[in-house]
Each structure stands twice: as C-alpha cells, then as structure tokens.
Enzyme design. Structure first.
Site, PDB file in Angstrom:
ATOM      1  N   ASP A  85      48.458  12.484 -39.078  1.00 36.89           N
ATOM      2  CA  ASP A  85      47.517  12.104 -38.025  1.00 36.89           C
ATOM      3  C   ASP A  85      47.760  12.913 -36.751  1.00 36.89           C
ATOM      4  O   ASP A  85      48.888  12.925 -36.230  1.00 36.89           O
ATOM      5  CB  ASP A  85      47.710  10.600 -37.754  1.00 36.89           C
ATOM      6  CG  ASP A  85      46.499   9.963 -37.104  1.00 36.89           C
ATOM      7  OD1 ASP A  85      45.559  10.691 -36.727  1.00 36.89           O
ATOM      8  OD2 ASP A  85      46.493   8.725 -36.971  1.00 36.89           O
ATOM      9  N   ASP A  86      46.741  13.566 -36.252  1.00 37.41           N
ATOM     10  CA  ASP A  86      46.818  14.276 -34.963  1.00 37.41           C
ATOM     11  C   ASP A  86      47.858  15.399 -34.941  1.00 37.41           C
ATOM     12  O   ASP A  86      48.408  15.723 -33.881  1.00 37.41           O
ATOM     13  CB  ASP A  86      47.131  13.307 -33.807  1.00 37.41           C
ATOM     14  CG  ASP A  86      45.966  12.378 -33.487  1.00 37.41           C
ATOM     15  OD1 ASP A  86      44.946  12.424 -34.193  1.00 37.41           O
ATOM     16  OD2 ASP A  86      46.087  11.600 -32.520  1.00 37.41           O
ATOM     17  N   CYS A 133      39.534  11.128 -35.803  1.00 37.49           N
ATOM     18  CA  CYS A 133      40.046  10.473 -37.025  1.00 37.49           C
ATOM     19  C   CYS A 133      38.965   9.952 -37.970  1.00 37.49           C
ATOM     20  O   CYS A 133      38.860  10.418 -39.096  1.00 37.49           O
ATOM     21  CB  CYS A 133      40.936   9.292 -36.668  1.00 37.49           C
ATOM     22  SG  CYS A 133      42.284   9.673 -35.569  1.00 37.49           S
ATOM     23  N   LYS A 154      47.036   4.840 -42.835  1.00 37.47           N
ATOM     24  CA  LYS A 154      45.953   4.462 -41.924  1.00 37.47           C
ATOM     25  C   LYS A 154      44.586   4.603 -42.593  1.00 37.47           C
ATOM     26  O   LYS A 154      44.241   5.670 -43.078  1.00 37.47           O
ATOM     27  CB  LYS A 154      46.047   5.364 -40.689  1.00 37.47           C
ATOM     28  CG  LYS A 154      44.809   5.396 -39.820  1.00 37.47           C
ATOM     29  CD  LYS A 154      45.117   6.044 -38.497  1.00 37.47           C
ATOM     30  CE  LYS A 154      43.900   6.745 -37.907  1.00 37.47           C
ATOM     31  NZ  LYS A 154      44.195   7.352 -36.596  1.00 37.47           N
ATOM     32  N   HIS A 164      41.180   3.334 -41.123  1.00 38.21           N
ATOM     33  CA  HIS A 164      40.275   3.741 -40.037  1.00 38.21           C
ATOM     34  C   HIS A 164      38.865   4.090 -40.485  1.00 38.21           C
ATOM     35  O   HIS A 164      38.187   4.949 -39.895  1.00 38.21           O
ATOM     36  CB  HIS A 164      40.875   4.898 -39.221  1.00 38.21           C
ATOM     37  CG  HIS A 164      40.427   4.866 -37.793  1.00 38.21           C
ATOM     38  ND1 HIS A 164      40.683   5.877 -36.897  1.00 38.21           N
ATOM     39  CD2 HIS A 164      39.705   3.933 -37.115  1.00 38.21           C
ATOM     40  CE1 HIS A 164      40.153   5.569 -35.727  1.00 38.21           C
ATOM     41  NE2 HIS A 164      39.558   4.393 -35.833  1.00 38.21           N
ATOM     42  N   HIS A 206      50.393  10.368 -34.385  1.00 37.43           N
ATOM     43  CA  HIS A 206      49.468   9.818 -33.383  1.00 37.43           C
ATOM     44  C   HIS A 206      50.278   9.148 -32.269  1.00 37.43           C
ATOM     45  O   HIS A 206      51.388   8.679 -32.516  1.00 37.43           O
ATOM     46  CB  HIS A 206      48.594   8.782 -34.108  1.00 37.43           C
ATOM     47  CG  HIS A 206      47.336   8.406 -33.394  1.00 37.43           C
ATOM     48  ND1 HIS A 206      47.342   7.648 -32.249  1.00 37.43           N
ATOM     49  CD2 HIS A 206      46.030   8.667 -33.670  1.00 37.43           C
ATOM     50  CE1 HIS A 206      46.079   7.457 -31.852  1.00 37.43           C
ATOM     51  NE2 HIS A 206      45.260   8.071 -32.701  1.00 37.43           N
ATOM     52  N   ASP A 257      44.154  15.465 -39.703  1.00 40.58           N
ATOM     53  CA  ASP A 257      42.782  14.952 -39.626  1.00 40.58           C
ATOM     54  C   ASP A 257      42.016  15.541 -38.451  1.00 40.58           C
ATOM     55  O   ASP A 257      40.786  15.534 -38.432  1.00 40.58           O
ATOM     56  CB  ASP A 257      42.773  13.419 -39.554  1.00 40.58           C
ATOM     57  CG  ASP A 257      43.467  12.882 -38.318  1.00 40.58           C
ATOM     58  OD1 ASP A 257      44.289  13.605 -37.715  1.00 40.58           O
ATOM     59  OD2 ASP A 257      43.185  11.733 -37.944  1.00 40.58           O
ATOM     60  N   ASN A 258      42.747  16.013 -37.441  1.00 44.63           N
ATOM     61  CA  ASN A 258      42.114  16.698 -36.296  1.00 44.63           C
ATOM     62  C   ASN A 258      43.240  17.391 -35.545  1.00 44.63           C
ATOM     63  O   ASN A 258      44.413  17.214 -35.880  1.00 44.63           O
ATOM     64  CB  ASN A 258      41.352  15.723 -35.388  1.00 44.63           C
ATOM     65  CG  ASN A 258      42.113  14.475 -35.031  1.00 44.63           C
ATOM     66  OD1 ASN A 258      41.752  13.371 -35.445  1.00 44.63           O
ATOM     67  ND2 ASN A 258      43.199  14.605 -34.282  1.00 44.63           N
ATOM     68  N   LYS A 306      42.319  17.776 -29.918  1.00 41.49           N
ATOM     69  CA  LYS A 306      41.642  16.588 -30.450  1.00 41.49           C
ATOM     70  C   LYS A 306      40.524  16.128 -29.512  1.00 41.49           C
ATOM     71  O   LYS A 306      40.701  16.124 -28.300  1.00 41.49           O
ATOM     72  CB  LYS A 306      42.665  15.457 -30.615  1.00 41.49           C
ATOM     73  CG  LYS A 306      42.040  14.142 -31.045  1.00 41.49           C
ATOM     74  CD  LYS A 306      43.073  13.055 -31.267  1.00 41.49           C
ATOM     75  CE  LYS A 306      42.379  11.737 -31.593  1.00 41.49           C
ATOM     76  NZ  LYS A 306      43.326  10.653 -31.886  1.00 41.49           N
TER      77      LYS A 306
END
Ligand SMILES: *[C@@H]1O[C@H](CO)[C@@H](O)[C@H](O)[C@H]1NC(C)=O
Ligand SMILES: *[C@@H]1O[C@H](CO)[C@@H](O)[C@H](O)[C@H]1NC(C)=O
Ligand SMILES: *[C@@H]1O[C@H](CO)[C@@H](O)[C@H](O)[C@H]1NC(C)=O
Ligand SMILES: *[C@@H]1O[C@H](CO)[C@@H](O)[C@H](O)[C@H]1NC(C)=O
Ligand SMILES: *[C@@H]1O[C@H](CO)[C@@H](O)[C@H](O)[C@H]1NC(C)=O
Length: 504
Positions: A44-45, A82, A136, A138, A223, A281-282, A299
C-alpha cells in the site's frame, strides 16, 4: 533480414518431423502441467523510490532478490488512489467505468465495487483454485454481499477500510478487523506486519498442495499512520528526517513479511511452482514520507509519481530474468495476465485489461500502447481532471491533484520543519487554494522526459488533438462517479464500535 532472423525462421525440410515432435512435446508438457500457485502481492502506498531495487538507501533484501530473480516491470501503471486501483486489479475495468474514479470509498459511504462485475478470485475459484485474501479490502462493505468471502475468496483475514492503526486496529471511531465474516478481537494489539507474517505462514502451511493456491496479499504497510517497532527504525541511523526514518523502517518490516512468505513456500516445496506478482496500488504519499523521486508528484496526483510504481513478476515460466521490462502495463492488465499465467481462458470483451503474460515471459513488445490515467468530472470537494497516455505522449487536462513538484526523500514537510517550497502541500488542508491548477493543460513526452519537466502543450497542437480524440472516445464509456454523502447508519456506534456490514 538479418542472418539471425533467417536462422530462426527457416526450418530445413529434413528436420520437419523432428521439429514437429519437439513442438508436440512442448505442447503436451504445457497442457498436462499442473496449474501454478499464484501470489498477488500489493504493498500500500509504496512509492517509486521506496524500494531497494530502485533506491539503495532502502533495505528490502527479500523484495529485491525476488525482483532481481524475476522481471522488473519498469513501466507499471496504476490509479492514483487505493480503491480505484484495487477495483481495477479485481475487475479489469477502468474505475471511470465503475463509478470509482473520484476518490477512495470513504468509511461511511454506502458504496462497493459494482456487484455485477466478476472479480478475479471468482474466476480462479471456478477453475479449481483455493482462494485466500490477507489484508486491506477497501472495495466497500456496507452489506455482506460486498465483502471478500462473498466475492470469490474462500477465506479472509484483514480490514475493510482505507487505513487503521497498525497495533490497535482502530479507524476513526471503530475497530476494523475480520476473519472471514467475523470480527476478530485477537488481531487487536500486535503490529500488523507480524500478524500478516503469521497469517501467511498459516495459510500456506494449511494448504493442500495438490490444489492450486491463489493468495491475494494486499498488506497494510506502508500506508500512514507512520508506525514501526523500534528495531526497524534503528536500521536507518543515517536518515535525519524522523518521518522518513520511520517510513523506511516500515518498508523493511513489510520486506520481512515477504521473506516469511518465500520461506514458507519453500518449506512446503511450493516455491518453484508459484508465480509471484508484486505491485504497489499507487505512488508514495509525499506528506507522509512516501517518496517517488525523481518522478513528479505522488499519491492522489495523476503525475507519474502517483501512477508509475515498483512492480515485478517472479516465477519459472519467465524465459529471461534479472532484467527490466520496458513495455507498458496498467492496473487493469493484472486480471487477464494472472489468468493466462494460471492457464485459464476467460473472456469478457468489455473489459479494459490486456494479458501481458506472453509479453513479460518472452520479453516481447507490450500489447498495450495507450491507457487512461483517470477521467473524473466530479468536481467537489476536489477538482475534476483527465489524463491519457498514447504512445510516448501524455495529456493532462484539469487539476493534476494536490501537489505538483519533485520531492526528495530527505526533504522535510509542513508540521515537521516548515519549508516554504512545499506550500503546495497546504492544499491538503484547503483544496481550493490551488484552484489555479483547475484549468491546467499539459503535454509531456514521457519517453524523452519521464519526469515531466517540459510542458509541450502549446508546441505540439497536432499531438494534443490526437490525444484529445482518444480521450473523447473514452469519455463515451464513462459512468458518473458513485460518490454519495456519508450514511450515518454505517457509523460503528451502531455496531458495538466495529466497522461492520449491514447498513445498505
Ligand atoms: C506479535 O507477533 C510476533 C510474531 O508472530 C510474536 O512473536 C509476538 O509474540 C507477538 N506479540 C504479541 C504482543 O502478541
Ligand atoms: C551510515 O553512513 C555511514 C557513512 O556513510 C556508512 O558507513 C554506514 O554504513 C551507514 N549506516 C547504515 C546503517 O546505512
Ligand atoms: C538528499 O537526497 C538527494 C537525492 O536522494 C541527494 O542528492 C542529496 O545529496 C541529499 N541531500 C542531503 C543534504 O543529504
Ligand atoms: C499556481 O500558482 C502557484 C503559486 O502562485 C504557481 O507556483 C503555479 O505555477 C501556478 N500553477 C499554474 C498551473 O499556473
Ligand atoms: C460526468 O460525466 C458523466 C458521464 O458522461 C455524466 O453523466 C455526469 O453528469 C457528469 N458529471 C458532471 C458533474 O458533470
């Protein structure tokens, strides 16, 4: 024609029978081969500059060694946020066709990834895979049908929202952790990387190896909130910016989870039959010390820093490893790529993804020559924007998003040591203060200028026109953003202080 090409293409007549026998043997071997185990890991991130294989200051030996023994995807693109990226991974549709183009799915919004779309694990499950998810979600949870075990996963261990405390598992005013459909008190307390490490060992140890395994593994790291056990922080004595030091430790803790995954796959003698797909994811979230340098932005922006991320594939079918693949790959491509790797044929003529499996395994040209970064005309609370890539060019129209500069890992941020150069970041607090970007128009040659320094918009009107025409084509497929106000019914106050389905 060069000599090499001739040599490969002319098959001597006397060799024909041998050639066909050989071809036949290859086909038989492929057809009778057991389907591979598949791990799809999402960090994540994780920004471009947040991983050892792009930045030697980051200690991520397990990730790096998989990447170096595999094929690094040097031009792997995702959505800037996300939920949009995850919806693209799971459906193979662009978020602007799902109503998820505007922002993330916020905790109390009665929204989930459209229920009429088939998700990746559903297809794998139908084709004999055991499907497990750790991490996660989301993609919405306002009713049970929206949640992972109702959407193709045999088991689920993780949280529904965008973020939470790494120890206490609190997001806003509720706790967020589920095993399958049940809230899980036992997850409250320990650092989440340790728990996902334990969980992945359990899933793999308990797996019956005669069944192919699909593991979707979108871990919590890295994240915000910035939290890490001291020993990982201590690995970075030379980093003077405290937030960046914590963040770097979080990457190392996530790397340890990857190490535990590899170790348990080897213990079970599954590693050689497993294909590992890895992506963020980003881009990195710059105000929280994620870093994308030398890419622009991060992001939430449609600059390269928000959308071009670390990614790789590892596994036996790769014909050549230890290389960087320069072909274009987009978030919508993972779905068909993973299915082809698994030997599953599934066709949906409406989807946006293109399988890149052959291109990656043989290092041949990517079948993708264009993609949409995003189309979003929903203007509040943030501004609308659109961006598209066609060949070497990228067109941006409208608000690129929140911050627009180039940020180094050792730069400090507002709230820490205020730095006047980063006044853009105050947009976080006041999205309207940068309304002068609303009418922004940018054209960049990403091949020659990957860091987006030179705006060619006024210089190349013909190219602009060509890209605008492609953009108009995609606009015809767009659905309105599904971005309703928060629903008080979803408040954890109504569910014993847990985030739970059952309110839409
Ligand atoms: C946290 O997890 C680690 C790794 O599994 C374990 O060794 C440790 O005992 C756990 N700590 C707590 C407080 O549960
Ligand atoms: C910190 O920097 C010093 C001097 O450049 C270097 O020798 C040392 O290896 C670095 N330590 C770590 C943990 O990276
Ligand atoms: C900050 O980082 C950049 C790029 O990583 C490097 O070129 C520069 O020397 C660093 N500056 C300081 C003061 O450490
Ligand atoms: C918006 O205003 C800021 C601050 O005055 C300036 O630095 C920036 O270049 C402007 N952006 C555009 C797209 O005009
Ligand atoms: C955005 O575009 C969609 C699809 O063309 C349209 O239905 C919607 O009304 C537009 N929304 C706004 C705020 O302009």
């Amino acid at each position: 024609m060069s000599y090499d090409v001739l040599r490969y293409h002319s098959v001597n007549k006397t060799m024909m029978p041998l050639y066909f026998t050989f071809l036949f043997l290859i086909l038989v071997a492929t057809a009778s081969g057991k389907p591979p185990h598949v791990v799809f890991m999402v960090v994540d991130d994780l920004g471009w500059n947040d991983v050892g294989f792009n930045n030697p200051d980051i200690k991520s030996p397990n990730i790096d060694s998989l990447a170096h023994d595999g094929v690094i995807l040097n031009h792997a693109y995702v959505q800037p946020l996300c939920s949009p990226s995850r919806s693209a991974f799971m459906t193979s549709y662009y978020p602007f066709r799902l109503g998820l183009q505007h922002m993330v799915i916020n905790a109390q919004q009665p929204v989930c990834a459209p229920l009429d779309k088939t998700l990746l694990p559903q297809v794998l499950k139908k084709n004999g895979y055991a499907t497990h998810m750790l991490g996660k979600w989301h993609l919405g949870f306002c009713r049970p049908e929206c949640t992972p075990t109702h959407r193709g996963f045999d088991s689920y261990f993780g949280y529904y929202n965008s973020r939470e405390d790494y120890y206490v598992k609190v997001q806003g005013n509720g706790l967020d952790f589920h095993i399958n459909d049940k809230i899980n008190w036992n997850a409250v307390g320990n650092y989440s990387s340790f728990q996902y490490g334990d969980a992945v060992e359990n899933v793999v140890r308990q797996h019956d190896v005669t069944t192919p395994l699909f593991l979707y593994f979108p871990i919590q790291s890295v994240h915000e909130p910035l939290e890490v056990p001291l020993r990982y922080y201590d690995m970075y004595p030379n980093i003077t910016i405290d937030g960046r030091r914590i963040f770097s430790g979080m990457v190392s803790a996530a790397d340890e989870v990857v190490g535990r995954l590899v170790k348990v796959l080897k213990e079970k003698a599954m590693f050689d039959d497993t294909i590992i797909f890895f992506t963020a994811d980003n881009g990195g979230w710059v105000p929280y010390h994620g870093n994308n340098y030398p890419l622009r932005g991060g992001k939430i922006t449609i600059w390269e820093g928000g959308t071009r991320v670390p990614a790789f594939v590892h596994g036996k079918p790769l014909q050549k490893t230890g290389v960087r693949y320069d072909g274009l790959m987009h978030a919508v491509d993972w779905f068909p790529t993973i299915l082809e790797a698994a030997g599953i044929s599934y066709s949906d003529p409406k989807r946006d993804g293109i399988s890149q499996w052959k291109s990656i395994t043989t290092l041949s040209a990517s079948k993708r020559t264009e993609f949409v970064y995003n189309l979003d005309n929903h203007t509040t609370p943030f501004q609308g924007h659109a961006a598209i890539r066609v060949g070497d060019f990228k067109l941006i129209e409208g608000y690129p998003g929140l911050y627009n500069g180039w940020y180094k890992p050792n730069d400090s941020w507002p709230g820490e040591k205020p730095n006047p150069d980063y006044s853009d970041l105050h947009v976080q607090m006041d999205p309207y203060s940068y309304s002068n970007w609303t009418n922004f128009k940018g054209l960049y040659n990403i091949r020659d200028d990957p860091y987006e320094h030179t705006n060619l918009y006024d210089k190349l009107p013909e190219v602009v026109k060509k890209l605008q025409a492609r953009m108009s084509y995609y606009y015809t497929m767009m659905v309105p953003a599904n971005y309703p106000p928060k629903d008080p019914k979803g408040n954890p106050m109504n569910f014993d202080l847990w985030w739970q389905p059952g309110w839409c």
